[in-house]
Enzyme design. Sequence first.
Site, mmCIF file in Angstrom:
data_model
loop_
_atom_site.group_PDB
_atom_site.id
_atom_site.type_symbol
_atom_site.label_atom_id
_atom_site.label_comp_id
_atom_site.label_asym_id
_atom_site.label_seq_id
_atom_site.Cartn_x
_atom_site.Cartn_y
_atom_site.Cartn_z
ATOM 1 N N CYS A 12 -15.959 2.281 -4.316
ATOM 2 C CA CYS A 12 -15.798 0.912 -4.807
ATOM 3 C C CYS A 12 -15.702 -0.033 -3.607
ATOM 4 O O CYS A 12 -15.605 0.411 -2.452
ATOM 5 C CB CYS A 12 -14.521 0.815 -5.638
ATOM 6 S SG CYS A 12 -13.070 1.186 -4.634
ATOM 7 N N HIS A 73 -4.532 1.434 -0.801
ATOM 8 C CA HIS A 73 -3.568 1.382 -1.908
ATOM 9 C C HIS A 73 -2.418 0.424 -1.654
ATOM 10 O O HIS A 73 -1.600 0.193 -2.539
ATOM 11 C CB HIS A 73 -2.956 2.771 -2.133
ATOM 12 C CG HIS A 73 -3.959 3.816 -2.433
ATOM 13 N ND1 HIS A 73 -4.355 4.757 -1.516
ATOM 14 C CD2 HIS A 73 -4.662 4.056 -3.546
ATOM 15 C CE1 HIS A 73 -5.265 5.546 -2.066
ATOM 16 N NE2 HIS A 73 -5.469 5.140 -3.294
ATOM 17 N N HIS A 123 2.833 7.518 -7.207
ATOM 18 C CA HIS A 123 1.555 7.168 -6.580
ATOM 19 C C HIS A 123 1.802 6.090 -5.525
ATOM 20 O O HIS A 123 2.615 5.197 -5.717
ATOM 21 C CB HIS A 123 0.574 6.656 -7.644
ATOM 22 C CG HIS A 123 -0.807 6.421 -7.118
ATOM 23 N ND1 HIS A 123 -1.144 5.272 -6.437
ATOM 24 C CD2 HIS A 123 -1.921 7.190 -7.142
ATOM 25 C CE1 HIS A 123 -2.423 5.345 -6.083
ATOM 26 N NE2 HIS A 123 -2.915 6.495 -6.504
ATOM 27 N N GLU A 125 0.182 3.487 -4.493
ATOM 28 C CA GLU A 125 0.011 2.080 -4.893
ATOM 29 C C GLU A 125 1.220 1.597 -5.694
ATOM 30 O O GLU A 125 1.746 0.498 -5.472
ATOM 31 C CB GLU A 125 -1.270 1.924 -5.731
ATOM 32 C CG GLU A 125 -1.495 0.483 -6.179
ATOM 33 C CD GLU A 125 -2.691 0.336 -7.109
ATOM 34 O OE1 GLU A 125 -3.644 1.121 -7.023
ATOM 35 O OE2 GLU A 125 -2.659 -0.595 -7.941
ATOM 36 N N THR A 161 -3.958 -0.750 -10.447
ATOM 37 C CA THR A 161 -5.357 -1.181 -10.585
ATOM 38 C C THR A 161 -6.269 -0.173 -11.282
ATOM 39 O O THR A 161 -7.352 -0.541 -11.737
ATOM 40 C CB THR A 161 -5.953 -1.470 -9.191
ATOM 41 O OG1 THR A 161 -5.714 -0.330 -8.358
ATOM 42 C CG2 THR A 161 -5.333 -2.707 -8.569
ATOM 43 N N CYS A 189 -8.603 -3.290 -11.910
ATOM 44 C CA CYS A 189 -9.710 -3.912 -11.183
ATOM 45 C C CYS A 189 -11.046 -3.650 -11.874
ATOM 46 O O CYS A 189 -11.201 -2.696 -12.628
ATOM 47 C CB CYS A 189 -9.733 -3.460 -9.723
ATOM 48 S SG CYS A 189 -10.656 -1.973 -9.458
ATOM 49 N N SER A 217 -6.404 11.806 -6.401
ATOM 50 C CA SER A 217 -6.949 10.482 -6.707
ATOM 51 C C SER A 217 -6.652 10.111 -8.160
ATOM 52 O O SER A 217 -7.148 10.758 -9.094
ATOM 53 C CB SER A 217 -8.463 10.482 -6.455
ATOM 54 O OG SER A 217 -9.076 9.451 -7.188
ATOM 55 N N ASN A 219 -7.556 7.484 -9.888
ATOM 56 C CA ASN A 219 -8.668 6.971 -10.695
ATOM 57 C C ASN A 219 -9.622 8.084 -11.102
ATOM 58 O O ASN A 219 -10.220 8.037 -12.173
ATOM 59 C CB ASN A 219 -9.366 5.796 -9.986
ATOM 60 C CG ASN A 219 -10.239 6.234 -8.843
ATOM 61 O OD1 ASN A 219 -11.377 6.615 -9.045
ATOM 62 N ND2 ASN A 219 -9.717 6.196 -7.626
HETATM 63 S S1 SF4 Z 1 -8.279 -1.840 -6.551
HETATM 64 FE FE1 SF4 Z 1 -10.301 -1.314 -7.351
HETATM 65 S S2 SF4 Z 1 -11.750 -2.027 -5.780
HETATM 66 FE FE2 SF4 Z 1 -9.710 -1.925 -4.853
HETATM 67 S S3 SF4 Z 1 -9.567 0.102 -3.914
HETATM 68 FE FE3 SF4 Z 1 -8.666 0.258 -5.948
HETATM 69 S S4 SF4 Z 1 -10.361 0.929 -7.266
HETATM 70 FE FE4 SF4 Z 1 -11.271 0.139 -5.375
#
Ligand code: SF4
Length: 284
Positions: A12, A73, A123, A125, A161, A189, A217, A219
């Site tokens: 991304c 993150h 996590h 983030e 996100t 995001c 990960s 995501n």
């Molecule tokens: S917020 Fe979205 S664009 Fe930014 S690093 Fe995470 S997944 Fe990628």
Amino acid sequence: MEIVVAENAGFCFGVKRALELVVKAAEDKARPVHTLGPLIHNPQEIARLERLGIRPAESLDDIADGAVVLSAHGVDPALQSEARARGLEVIDATCPFVSRAHQHIKTLCDEGYAVVILGDPGHREVEGLAASSDRQAYIVTSGEDARAVPRQRRCGLVVQTTQRPEALREVAGELALRCDELRVFNTICEATVSRQESARKLAESVPVMIVVGGRNSANTTRLAEICERAGAQAHHIETAEEVQPQWLAGAARVGVTAGASTPEWMIERVVERLREIAGESGGS
Ligand code: SF4
């Protein structure tokens, strides 16, 4: 066997940006460059960075001098100040979308709102976001968790996100019933939404999905969950070598998707491996 790669898959914007920043920093050999924790959640890509001389560090105590790169993150804002106080050069690779979520939390705290974060506890983030609330935020993963948040007069919701929009809907619905005023910042995001949508669409049309990305990960794990919910048998792998021929037995089509921190070359290797298996079993 037909192999279909999801329309939106892999790196991304935020991850590409973080990698560009760190590789550029490492070109200047005058000082060592460190990353604080893994820059992104992909062990194979981290190994590539190490070959370029970029050193991973677990904490600031492991860094004597040079530059420190903060991961996509984001981190506890106090850590940035501490790094500068120790005389280190700070290169902030925090994704701007994550920075925006930090900003919303600060605004909520300043304006006297109780903060709820929808995110995976532990996590990086989410840890960083919680630090922006002076660790006062409630961290929830589901509507059920949200029901346990004490009743509030004013409450603000911020989202990791990479969460699913459905989880946001569920949590926001529950919180709305538990406070007089609710402010919701949808900080999921666009890259997450487009990858999840593409994965879902593809998973609805194939019996098997291969989901490529670091096991750490968030995501990528979410993509695997979405593929399962869409009816496909999802296999979360980190490397092409992990693909097992028996997963593909009898499948006329197989789908491939990848997390936001998975490089293109890893997706290509997985597709090659699937072609090899199809060839070995006499498929097309
Ligand atoms: S917020 Fe979205 S664009 Fe930014 S690093 Fe995470 S997944 Fe990628």
